[in-house]
Design an enzyme around this catalytic site. Structure first.
Site, PDB file in Angstrom:
ATOM      1  N   ARG A   1       0.828  -1.205   0.000  1.00  0.00           N
ATOM      2  CA  ARG A   1       0.000   0.000   0.000  1.00  0.00           C
ATOM      3  C   ARG A   1       0.865   1.259   0.000  1.00  0.00           C
ATOM      4  O   ARG A   1       0.560   2.226  -0.705  1.00  0.00           O
ATOM      5  CB  ARG A   1      -0.924   0.003   1.223  1.00  0.00           C
ATOM      6  CG  ARG A   1      -1.762   1.262   1.345  1.00  0.00           C
ATOM      7  CD  ARG A   1      -2.673   1.227   2.546  1.00  0.00           C
ATOM      8  NE  ARG A   1      -3.429   2.470   2.658  1.00  0.00           N
ATOM      9  CZ  ARG A   1      -4.388   2.685   3.562  1.00  0.00           C
ATOM     10  NH1 ARG A   1      -4.706   1.741   4.430  1.00  0.00           N
ATOM     11  NH2 ARG A   1      -5.031   3.833   3.592  1.00  0.00           N
TER      12      ARG A   1
ATOM     13  N   ASN B   1     -10.726  -4.464  -1.305  1.00  0.00           N
ATOM     14  CA  ASN B   1     -10.624  -3.438  -2.339  1.00  0.00           C
ATOM     15  C   ASN B   1      -9.684  -3.846  -3.474  1.00  0.00           C
ATOM     16  O   ASN B   1      -8.768  -4.634  -3.257  1.00  0.00           O
ATOM     17  CB  ASN B   1     -10.110  -2.132  -1.711  1.00  0.00           C
ATOM     18  CG  ASN B   1     -11.203  -1.380  -0.990  1.00  0.00           C
ATOM     19  OD1 ASN B   1     -12.315  -1.271  -1.477  1.00  0.00           O
ATOM     20  ND2 ASN B   1     -10.890  -0.855   0.184  1.00  0.00           N
TER      21      ASN B   1
ATOM     22  N   CYS C   1     -19.093  -2.228   0.873  1.00  0.00           N
ATOM     23  CA  CYS C   1     -18.232  -1.106   1.213  1.00  0.00           C
ATOM     24  C   CYS C   1     -18.889  -0.342   2.356  1.00  0.00           C
ATOM     25  O   CYS C   1     -20.118  -0.338   2.475  1.00  0.00           O
ATOM     26  CB  CYS C   1     -18.049  -0.202  -0.001  1.00  0.00           C
ATOM     27  SG  CYS C   1     -17.002   1.250   0.285  1.00  0.00           S
TER      28      CYS C   1
ATOM     29  N   HIS D   1     -16.608   3.530  -4.630  1.00  0.00           N
ATOM     30  CA  HIS D   1     -15.720   4.677  -4.467  1.00  0.00           C
ATOM     31  C   HIS D   1     -15.932   5.732  -5.555  1.00  0.00           C
ATOM     32  O   HIS D   1     -15.033   6.530  -5.837  1.00  0.00           O
ATOM     33  CB  HIS D   1     -14.252   4.241  -4.407  1.00  0.00           C
ATOM     34  CG  HIS D   1     -13.929   3.494  -3.149  1.00  0.00           C
ATOM     35  ND1 HIS D   1     -12.656   3.059  -2.839  1.00  0.00           N
ATOM     36  CD2 HIS D   1     -14.714   3.091  -2.104  1.00  0.00           C
ATOM     37  CE1 HIS D   1     -12.672   2.439  -1.671  1.00  0.00           C
ATOM     38  NE2 HIS D   1     -13.917   2.442  -1.211  1.00  0.00           N
TER      39      HIS D   1
ATOM     40  N   TYR E   1     -14.452  10.044  -1.874  1.00  0.00           N
ATOM     41  CA  TYR E   1     -13.496   9.665  -2.911  1.00  0.00           C
ATOM     42  C   TYR E   1     -13.591  10.568  -4.135  1.00  0.00           C
ATOM     43  O   TYR E   1     -12.663  10.610  -4.946  1.00  0.00           O
ATOM     44  CB  TYR E   1     -13.707   8.204  -3.328  1.00  0.00           C
ATOM     45  CG  TYR E   1     -13.189   7.227  -2.305  1.00  0.00           C
ATOM     46  CD1 TYR E   1     -11.866   6.817  -2.311  1.00  0.00           C
ATOM     47  CD2 TYR E   1     -14.026   6.736  -1.309  1.00  0.00           C
ATOM     48  CE1 TYR E   1     -11.379   5.929  -1.356  1.00  0.00           C
ATOM     49  CE2 TYR E   1     -13.553   5.854  -0.346  1.00  0.00           C
ATOM     50  CZ  TYR E   1     -12.232   5.458  -0.380  1.00  0.00           C
ATOM     51  OH  TYR E   1     -11.748   4.587   0.575  1.00  0.00           O
TER      52      TYR E   1
END
Length: 434
Positions: free
Chosen positions: A92, A146, A166, A196, A246
């Site tokens: 990440r 995700n 989500c 998102h 987002y």
């Protein structure tokens, strides 16, 4: 009645949030067995220990087991919840940094970083799903991994019984309920778009057909809502809707890039937080989820997961406090195959919309006509997701480049070339075709 649920990625620091929800909402989802599966034995032991103490403190009679054997974990499970992170926080961290070198947003689920995560994740999830299907073809797969839209699409195209989940919708629903001083189960969202990439077109009191109080919320609480989204109030006033947080990556792209370049990555913050959380979890006196966990993200994840699992397994219990009614036939916001819900998208696209959920699956409610301002971006990102899935399934540098060039946060061939080189360089150990 017995009910077994398996959590793949059970060693996650998210898991105590999930366990707390299972314990509090046991009348909605009466689990008899919960299996936490994770290849990291040391981490799993710590998280499972806290999970058992939370169940004991709240008087939950269910049994919690932990294992590194995936096949044993999913054997006989009625539902399998996926919450894994291939590559961990280290991957990440890279996803959030190398895109910035090309002037693009660095984020773990959106843009180039999101594509890298999809490439690492989709093959692993499909392997897990096949193993679930071999042992129990009627088990439901609930995907919280995700990028949820792309992963859910991969699962559905492979013929799995899957629904994507989500926490964005339930997070916003709870915020609106607090502003309205209303019970959460009475607040319903007209939540439409992709994972998102959604907008709240309406906020309804009493049910999906209830009074739309979104104009009142914007009039009375606009500054607070805009502050939470980190968008200027005039933008919300002109739109007349509430975009998910987002959307800031799209609506304020260059501003966000400069912010990200000037501070430590979110991955670095989360990694430090996880180390502290695991130290707390290891304390044998701790039998509740610690306050620090609220800063980890995933707010109200457990309520959404309980409501969805209860509905899919046909539990007749009452409301679980999610963005629907809870229980069988509940209306909940989920990621599901489009099948004409948004008519400008292909049927096989995966959309994030309110749906009625039962043992037969999730059936989207009829959708309003989406304004071209939103429909255009949704169609654009849907095309990217199709190309991203092709790259995840079949590999190849050209497929990666095509997906990046198609993404509205990239869209320039020089940026797409640079991002392709960096994505492949940082992910070779996860992409056997490189």
């Amino acid at each position: 009645m017995t009910c077994k649920l398996a959590v793949v990625g059970g060693g996650s620091t998210y898991t105590p949030e999930l366990i707390d929800g299972f314990a509090r909402l046991r009348d909605t989802l009466p689990l008899t067995e919960l299996v936490l599966a994770d290849p990291d034995a040391g981490r799993l032991e710590v998280v499972a220990g806290l999970a058992r103490r939370i169940f004991a403190r709240q008087g939950h009679p269910g049994r919690i087991t932990a294992t590194g054997d995936l096949d044993a974990a999913v054997d006989g499970a009625d539902a399998v919840l996926l919450q894994l992170r291939v590559g961990g926080q280290a991957a990440r961290e890279r996803d959030e940094t190398w895109p910035l070198e090309c002037g693009c947003v660095g984020q773990e689920t959106t843009g180039a970083g999101g594509l890298a995560k999809a490439l690492r994740t989709v093959p692993v999830v499909l392997d897990i799903a096949e193993r679930v299907r071999r042992r129990n073809p009627r088990a439901w797969i609930i995907d919280f991994t995700n990028p949820v839209g792309i992963v859910t699409r991969a699962l559905l195209e492979a013929g799995h019984r899957a629904v994507g989940l989500c926490n964005v919708a339930i997070h916003l629903q709870r915020k609106f309920a607090a502003l309205l001083e209303a019970p959460p189960e009475t607040v319903h969202l007209d939540h439409y778009g992709l994972n998102h990439l959604t907008w709240e077109l309406g906020v309804r009191r009493g049910g999906p057909d209830g009074e739309d109080v979104l104009p009142r919320l914007l009039a009375e609480h606009g500054p607070r809502i805009a502050g939470d989204l980190r968008l200027p109030l005039p933008v919300l006033e002109r739109l007349g809707v509430v975009p998910s947080y987002y959307l800031r990556y799209y609506y304020a792209h260059d501003e966000v890039v400069e912010e990200l370049r000037s501070k430590p990555s979110r991955a670095a913050e989360v990694a430090a937080m996880e180390r502290e959380l695991l130290e707390l979890y290891a304390d044998p006196a701790l039998d509740t989820k610690p306050e620090l966990l609220a800063r980890r993200g995933g707010a109200f994840y457990s309520e959404a997961a309980v409501a969805l699992a209860a509905a899919l397994l046909g539990d007749p219990g009452g409301a679980a406090g999610g963005p629907g009614d809870g229980g069988a036939g509940a209306v909940q916001v989920v990621n599901v195959r489009n099948d004409g819900t948004l008519p400008f998208l292909p049927d096989d696209a995966v959309v994030e919309v309110p749906a009625r959920v039962s043992r037969e699956g999730a059936v989207p409610l009829p959708a309003p006509r989406l304004d071209p301002l939103y429909a255009g971006l949704v169609a654009h990102v849907t095309a990217y997701e199709r190309l991203a899935l092709e790259a995840a399934l079949h590999g190849g540098r050209d497929r990666v480049f095509r997906a990046l060039l198609a993404h509205p946060l990239v869209g320039r061939y020089t940026a797409a070339e640079g991002l392709t080189d960096r994505l492949l360089a940082h992910n070779r150990e996860y992409l056997p075709w490189t």
